[in-house]
Design a protein around this motif. Structure first.
Motif, PDB file in Angstrom:
ATOM      1  N   GLU A  47       0.838  -1.203   0.000  1.00  0.00           N
ATOM      2  CA  GLU A  47       0.000   0.000   0.000  1.00  0.00           C
ATOM      3  C   GLU A  47       0.874   1.256   0.000  1.00  0.00           C
ATOM      4  N   ALA A  48       1.907   1.257   0.840  1.00  0.00           N
ATOM      5  CA  ALA A  48       2.820   2.407   0.886  1.00  0.00           C
ATOM      6  C   ALA A  48       3.624   2.524  -0.414  1.00  0.00           C
ATOM      7  N   LEU A  49       4.041   1.398  -0.956  1.00  0.00           N
ATOM      8  CA  LEU A  49       4.766   1.425  -2.224  1.00  0.00           C
ATOM      9  C   LEU A  49       3.871   1.965  -3.337  1.00  0.00           C
ATOM     10  N   GLY A  50       2.587   1.595  -3.277  1.00  0.00           N
ATOM     11  CA  GLY A  50       1.638   2.095  -4.266  1.00  0.00           C
ATOM     12  C   GLY A  50       1.469   3.602  -4.175  1.00  0.00           C
ATOM     13  N   GLU A  51       1.473   4.126  -2.953  1.00  0.00           N
ATOM     14  CA  GLU A  51       1.389   5.582  -2.781  1.00  0.00           C
ATOM     15  C   GLU A  51       2.611   6.256  -3.399  1.00  0.00           C
ATOM     16  N   GLY A  52       3.768   5.627  -3.244  1.00  0.00           N
ATOM     17  CA  GLY A  52       4.976   6.157  -3.869  1.00  0.00           C
ATOM     18  C   GLY A  52       4.887   6.111  -5.386  1.00  0.00           C
ATOM     19  N   LEU A  53       4.284   5.049  -5.921  1.00  0.00           N
ATOM     20  CA  LEU A  53       4.100   4.941  -7.367  1.00  0.00           C
ATOM     21  C   LEU A  53       3.176   6.056  -7.870  1.00  0.00           C
ATOM     22  N   VAL A  54       2.147   6.359  -7.090  1.00  0.00           N
ATOM     23  CA  VAL A  54       1.240   7.450  -7.458  1.00  0.00           C
ATOM     24  C   VAL A  54       2.008   8.777  -7.493  1.00  0.00           C
ATOM     25  N   GLU A  55       2.816   9.031  -6.458  1.00  0.00           N
ATOM     26  CA  GLU A  55       3.605  10.266  -6.420  1.00  0.00           C
ATOM     27  C   GLU A  55       4.561  10.341  -7.603  1.00  0.00           C
ATOM     28  N   LEU A  56       5.218   9.219  -7.881  1.00  0.00           N
ATOM     29  CA  LEU A  56       6.169   9.181  -8.995  1.00  0.00           C
ATOM     30  C   LEU A  56       5.454   9.438 -10.326  1.00  0.00           C
ATOM     31  N   SER A  57       4.328   8.776 -10.534  1.00  0.00           N
ATOM     32  CA  SER A  57       3.593   8.947 -11.796  1.00  0.00           C
ATOM     33  C   SER A  57       3.127  10.391 -11.951  1.00  0.00           C
ATOM     34  N   GLU A  58       2.628  10.976 -10.866  1.00  0.00           N
ATOM     35  CA  GLU A  58       2.182  12.367 -10.939  1.00  0.00           C
ATOM     36  C   GLU A  58       3.351  13.306 -11.217  1.00  0.00           C
ATOM     37  N   THR A  59       4.508  13.022 -10.610  1.00  0.00           N
ATOM     38  CA  THR A  59       5.709  13.836 -10.864  1.00  0.00           C
ATOM     39  C   THR A  59       6.107  13.752 -12.328  1.00  0.00           C
ATOM     40  N   LYS A 151      -1.175   7.172 -15.918  1.00  0.00           N
ATOM     41  CA  LYS A 151      -2.459   7.274 -15.206  1.00  0.00           C
ATOM     42  C   LYS A 151      -2.969   5.882 -14.813  1.00  0.00           C
ATOM     43  N   ALA A 152      -2.670   4.886 -15.654  1.00  0.00           N
ATOM     44  CA  ALA A 152      -3.076   3.510 -15.330  1.00  0.00           C
ATOM     45  C   ALA A 152      -2.342   3.001 -14.092  1.00  0.00           C
TER      46      ALA A 152
END
Length: 193
Positions: A47-59, A151-152
Motif C-alpha cells: 500500500e505504501a509502495l503504491g502511494e509512492g508509485l502514485v507520487e512518482l507517476s504524478e511527478t 495514469k493507469a
C-alpha cells in the motif's frame, strides 16, 4: 484454451522506461530519492509502495516537457510464481543498468553542493498486477499512450490490483552523470517520443 483459463487469475508484469532530458531535469533526482527513501521505510508494504508509485507517476506527468524517449515491455502469466520470477528477472536487469544502483546513506549530505548536473535521467518502473489494463499492454513509446500508461499506474494503486512495484533510476544520485553515449550503450531499447 479459453475454458482452461476460466477462473484463473491473470497476472501482468509490465516494465516502462522513460528518458527525461534537458538542462533543468536534474532536480527531479531529489524527488526520486525522497520517494525511494519512503519506499525503503515502507519495508515492502504494498500500500505504501503504491502511494509512492502514485507520487512518482504524478511527478513524471508534471515533467512531460522533458520526455525524450521511452520503451516498454511485459508479459501475461496465469501463474503467480512465473510472474514473480519474471519480476525478479526484470529487477536484476534494471539494477544492472548504468548508475541505477541506489545507495542511500548519510554521506551524501556532506558532499559539496557544486556537483555537475546530469542532462539525462532514465526511470524504469516495473509493476505486477492482477487483471487486464489495455493502457499498459500496448506500445507506450508515444506521448499520449505514455500519459495514459502513467495514469493507469495510479488507477492500479487505487483499485488495489498491484502485486509488485519496483523503481530504478539512472543516475541514482545527484552529481552522477548519464552521458548520451551511456544512454545508447545501456538503454538501447529507448525510442524517441
Amino acid at each position: 484454451m479459453f475454458n482452461k483459463m476460466m477462473g484463473k487469475t491473470r497476472y501482468v508484469v509490465s516494465r516502462l522506461f522513460l528518458h527525461l532530458g534537458g538542462s533543468d531535469v536534474a532536480p527531479i533526482l531529489g524527488e526520486l530519492n525522497r520517494i525511494a527513501r519512503d519506499a525503503i521505510d515502507a519495508e515492502g508494504e504494498i500500500e505504501a509502495l503504491g502511494e509512492g508509485l502514485v507520487e512518482l507517476s504524478e511527478t513524471l506527468l508534471r515533467y512531460d516537457e522533458y520526455w525524450i524517449s521511452a520503451a516498454n515491455e511485459g508479459d501475461v502469466f496465469w501463474s503467480e510464481g512465473e510472474a514473480g520470477d519474471y519480476v525478479n528477472d526484470l529487477f536484476s536487469d534494471s539494477a544492472a543498468r548504468y548508475g541505477a544502483d541506489l545507495e542511500l546513506d548519510g554521506d551524501d549530505f556532506d558532499e559539496p553542493l557544486s556537483l555537475p548536473a546530469t542532462r539525462n535521467i532514465v526511470i524504469m518502473i516495473t509493476v505486477a498486477f492482477e487483471g487486464e489494463v489495455p493502457e499498459l499492454e500496448t506500445d507506450l513509446a508515444n506521448i499520449q499512450a505514455l500519459k495514459e500508461g502513467l495514469k493507469a499506474f495510479i488507477n492500479l494503486h487505487y483499485k488495489h490490483k498491484l502485486r509488485a512495484i519496483q523503481v530504478h533510476f539512472s543516475p541514482a544520485r545527484l552529481g552522477d552523470e548519464l552521458s548520451n553515449d551511456q544512454l545508447l550503450q545501456y538503454y538501447p531499447e529507448l525510442i524517441p517520443l
